[in-house]
Each structure stands twice: as structure tokens, then as C-alpha cells.
Design a protein around this motif. Structure first.
Motif, PDB file in Angstrom:
ATOM      1  N   SER A  63      32.573  14.613  24.948  1.00 46.29           N
ATOM      2  CA  SER A  63      32.185  13.362  25.615  1.00 46.29           C
ATOM      3  C   SER A  63      33.217  12.902  26.627  1.00 46.29           C
ATOM      4  O   SER A  63      32.909  12.104  27.520  1.00 46.29           O
ATOM      5  CB  SER A  63      31.950  12.271  24.569  1.00 46.29           C
ATOM      6  N   ARG A  64      34.430  13.390  26.517  1.00 48.68           N
ATOM      7  CA  ARG A  64      35.457  13.034  27.501  1.00 48.68           C
ATOM      8  C   ARG A  64      35.243  13.745  28.825  1.00 48.68           C
ATOM      9  O   ARG A  64      35.731  13.295  29.866  1.00 48.68           O
ATOM     10  CB  ARG A  64      36.839  13.372  26.960  1.00 48.68           C
ATOM     11  N   VAL A  65      34.525  14.854  28.787  1.00 49.00           N
ATOM     12  CA  VAL A  65      34.295  15.638  29.998  1.00 49.00           C
ATOM     13  C   VAL A  65      32.956  15.302  30.633  1.00 49.00           C
ATOM     14  O   VAL A  65      32.855  15.096  31.847  1.00 49.00           O
ATOM     15  CB  VAL A  65      34.374  17.143  29.666  1.00 49.00           C
ATOM     16  N   SER A  66      31.902  15.235  29.834  1.00 45.14           N
ATOM     17  CA  SER A  66      30.567  14.962  30.357  1.00 45.14           C
ATOM     18  C   SER A  66      29.759  14.203  29.313  1.00 45.14           C
ATOM     19  O   SER A  66      30.158  14.078  28.153  1.00 45.14           O
ATOM     20  CB  SER A  66      29.845  16.263  30.739  1.00 45.14           C
ATOM     21  N   GLU A  67      28.617  13.710  29.764  1.00 47.82           N
ATOM     22  CA  GLU A  67      27.738  12.965  28.868  1.00 47.82           C
ATOM     23  C   GLU A  67      27.073  13.916  27.881  1.00 47.82           C
ATOM     24  O   GLU A  67      26.630  15.016  28.262  1.00 47.82           O
ATOM     25  CB  GLU A  67      26.679  12.222  29.678  1.00 47.82           C
ATOM     26  N   VAL A  68      26.982  13.519  26.638  1.00 50.10           N
ATOM     27  CA  VAL A  68      26.438  14.352  25.575  1.00 50.10           C
ATOM     28  C   VAL A  68      25.091  13.795  25.137  1.00 50.10           C
ATOM     29  O   VAL A  68      24.982  12.602  24.810  1.00 50.10           O
ATOM     30  CB  VAL A  68      27.399  14.422  24.366  1.00 50.10           C
ATOM     31  N   GLU A  69      24.076  14.651  25.146  1.00 49.00           N
ATOM     32  CA  GLU A  69      22.752  14.267  24.661  1.00 49.00           C
ATOM     33  C   GLU A  69      22.717  14.383  23.144  1.00 49.00           C
ATOM     34  O   GLU A  69      23.198  15.353  22.562  1.00 49.00           O
ATOM     35  CB  GLU A  69      21.690  15.195  25.273  1.00 49.00           C
ATOM     36  N   ASP A  70      22.166  13.367  22.501  1.00 44.73           N
ATOM     37  CA  ASP A  70      22.064  13.396  21.043  1.00 44.73           C
ATOM     38  C   ASP A  70      21.133  14.524  20.600  1.00 44.73           C
ATOM     39  O   ASP A  70      20.100  14.779  21.235  1.00 44.73           O
ATOM     40  CB  ASP A  70      21.542  12.057  20.514  1.00 44.73           C
ATOM     41  N   ALA A  71      21.501  15.189  19.516  1.00 49.41           N
ATOM     42  CA  ALA A  71      20.680  16.273  18.984  1.00 49.41           C
ATOM     43  C   ALA A  71      19.401  15.696  18.395  1.00 49.41           C
ATOM     44  O   ALA A  71      19.429  14.786  17.574  1.00 49.41           O
ATOM     45  CB  ALA A  71      21.453  17.046  17.922  1.00 49.41           C
ATOM     46  N   LYS A  72      18.264  16.244  18.840  1.00 52.70           N
ATOM     47  CA  LYS A  72      16.958  15.823  18.335  1.00 52.70           C
ATOM     48  C   LYS A  72      16.064  17.043  18.234  1.00 52.70           C
ATOM     49  O   LYS A  72      16.198  17.993  19.004  1.00 52.70           O
ATOM     50  CB  LYS A  72      16.294  14.790  19.262  1.00 52.70           C
ATOM     51  N   GLY A  73      15.143  17.003  17.295  1.00 51.77           N
ATOM     52  CA  GLY A  73      14.173  18.066  17.170  1.00 51.77           C
ATOM     53  C   GLY A  73      14.683  19.245  16.357  1.00 51.77           C
ATOM     54  O   GLY A  73      15.806  19.263  15.842  1.00 51.77           O
TER      55      GLY A  73
END
Length: 221
Positions: A63-73
Motif C-alpha cells: 500500500s505504500r507503493v500503490s493502491e491495493v484492491e481488497d480481495a473479493k470473490g
């Protein structure tokens, strides 16, 4: 804590739900045929929890480098099953969209393709793949259980109920039963398929059209 497992049932829209259904049908179905329904259900929960834990550990760094998408599915669990399958394959190369590539590269190529799936978490899929690779290489042997335990669980609730549901394909935990089931599909019992009998009467051969081998007399014919 329950979100460590329940996130595999969360989808944002119809497109991600459709992709998840295809992933479950293709990856989970083939994995269930190899290990049985009991072990498949257990490893699904274990891979979901492991992938979520790995994702939580790495999220603070990524998250310090780029935006992280929450794990889903279901896709992280699907990558875990793919990682297990590729570590157990004996073949070195396989076809990937018509091109022969090393088997070890197939999960990573699929990971790149999954990046384009809507609302797909690259970090979650990566963690799922790492969990599957770790299990396939024997680093998570504590998650495994003997075949005899799986055979006992086949006879208790809720798995005993799953066997009775019409239209539901239940895979037994015993390897011998799975092989017998597969062989019964390959070599069906006599009378399983309708057959037609064709009768072709052979025309009588006139002696004038009989051909004798030139060496027949010397060979005693």
C-alpha cells in the motif's frame, strides 16, 4: 475474523459474479475430481484463510507503493488450487493458448490475465497462488489429512446429505472409489449404450477368383 473466509462470496457486480462462476466451474471442478468433495471443501476454507492472512501481511508494504484492491470473490482460492495442480504435474511443458510453455509459468501467466478481470485483486490472487504453491511443495502439510479420515467424513453430515441431492456430482474421498468411478465412465457396462446390429452377408467366392500365394505349395498350404 469471519471475513477471512466469507470474502470469497462477495462480488461487486454481475460481471465479476459471472467471472467468479466460470472460475469456480473450471478450476474448482477439476480440483475436486482429484482430491474428493470432502478435501476440496476443507482446502477451500483453508486456502481462503491463508490467502487472506498473506494479503493482510503484504498489504501494509504494498500500500505504500500503490493502491491495493481488497480481495473479493473466489479467484484467490482458484489460484491456490492452480498452484497445487501445477506443482504435482509430471509434465514439463503444456499448451497455453496454442503455445508450448513450461508448466511452472502457467499460474503466473494466468495471474497476468486475471489483472484485467473487473474488481480483481492482484495482491489477493498472488497470495492465493503463494498459498497453493506452499501447500503443493509440502510446506503446509498440517492442512492435509489421511484418506481414511476423508472416507469417514463421507458418511457423516453434511456430506452424507450432499450425496442424496439429485443432480449434484459428489466425488468420494477414497482414491480407489474415484478410479472405479472414472473407469466406469470409460468402460461402461454391457447394455449401457443402445446399439444397432448390422448384418452383412458375404457373397460366395467363386473358385475362379481365388488367389493362391506363390509360396503356398512350398509352405504346405
Amino acid at each position: 475474523v469471519h471475513r477471512l473466509v466469507t470474502y470469497i462470496f462477495v462480488y461487486k457486480d454481475l460481471i465479476s459474479l459471472t467471472c467468479g462462476a466460470v472460475v469456480i466451474w473450471y478450476f474448482a471442478g477439476s480440483f475436486e475430481k482429484n482430491v474428493g468433495t470432502v478435501k476440496h471443501c476443507f482446502l477451500t476454507l483453508a486456502f481462503a484463510a491463508l490467502s487472506a492472512l498473506f494479503c493482510l501481511l503484504l498489504e501494509t508494504v504494498v500500500s505504500r507503493v500503490s493502491e491495493v484492491e481488497d480481495a473479493k470473490g473466489f479467484m484467490p482460492v482458484a489460484f491456490a488450487t492452480l498452484g497445487v495442480s501445477t506443482t504435482h504435474l509430471r509434465v514439463k511443458r503444456t499448451l497455453f493458448f496454442g503455445v508450448r510453455v513450461p508448466v511452472v509459468l502457467v499460474p503466473w501467466l494466468m495471474l497476468c490475465l486475471a489483472w484485467f478481470v473487473p474488481h480483481s485483486s492482484l495482491l489477493g490472487n498472488l497470495c492465493g497462488l503463494l498459498a497453493g504453491e506452499a501447500y503443493g511443495l509440502g510446506y503446509c502439510s498440517c492442512l492435509d489429512f489421511p484418506e481414511s479420515v476423508g472416507s469417514k467424513l463421507d458418511r457423516v453430515f453434511p456430506f452424507s446429505l450432499l450425496k442424496r441431492i439429485p443432480g449434484l456430482k459428489y466425488i468420494p474421498a477414497s482414491l480407489a472409489e474415484r478410479r472405479a468411478f472414472e473407469s466406469s465412465k470409460i468402460d461402461p457396462a454391457p447394455g449401457t449404450y443402445p446399439t444397432q446390429s448390422y448384418h452383412c452377408s458375404s457373397p460366395p467366392v467363386h473358385p475362379a477368383f481365388q488367389v493362391q500365394h506363390p509360396n503356398a505349395q512350398s509352405q504346405g498350404f
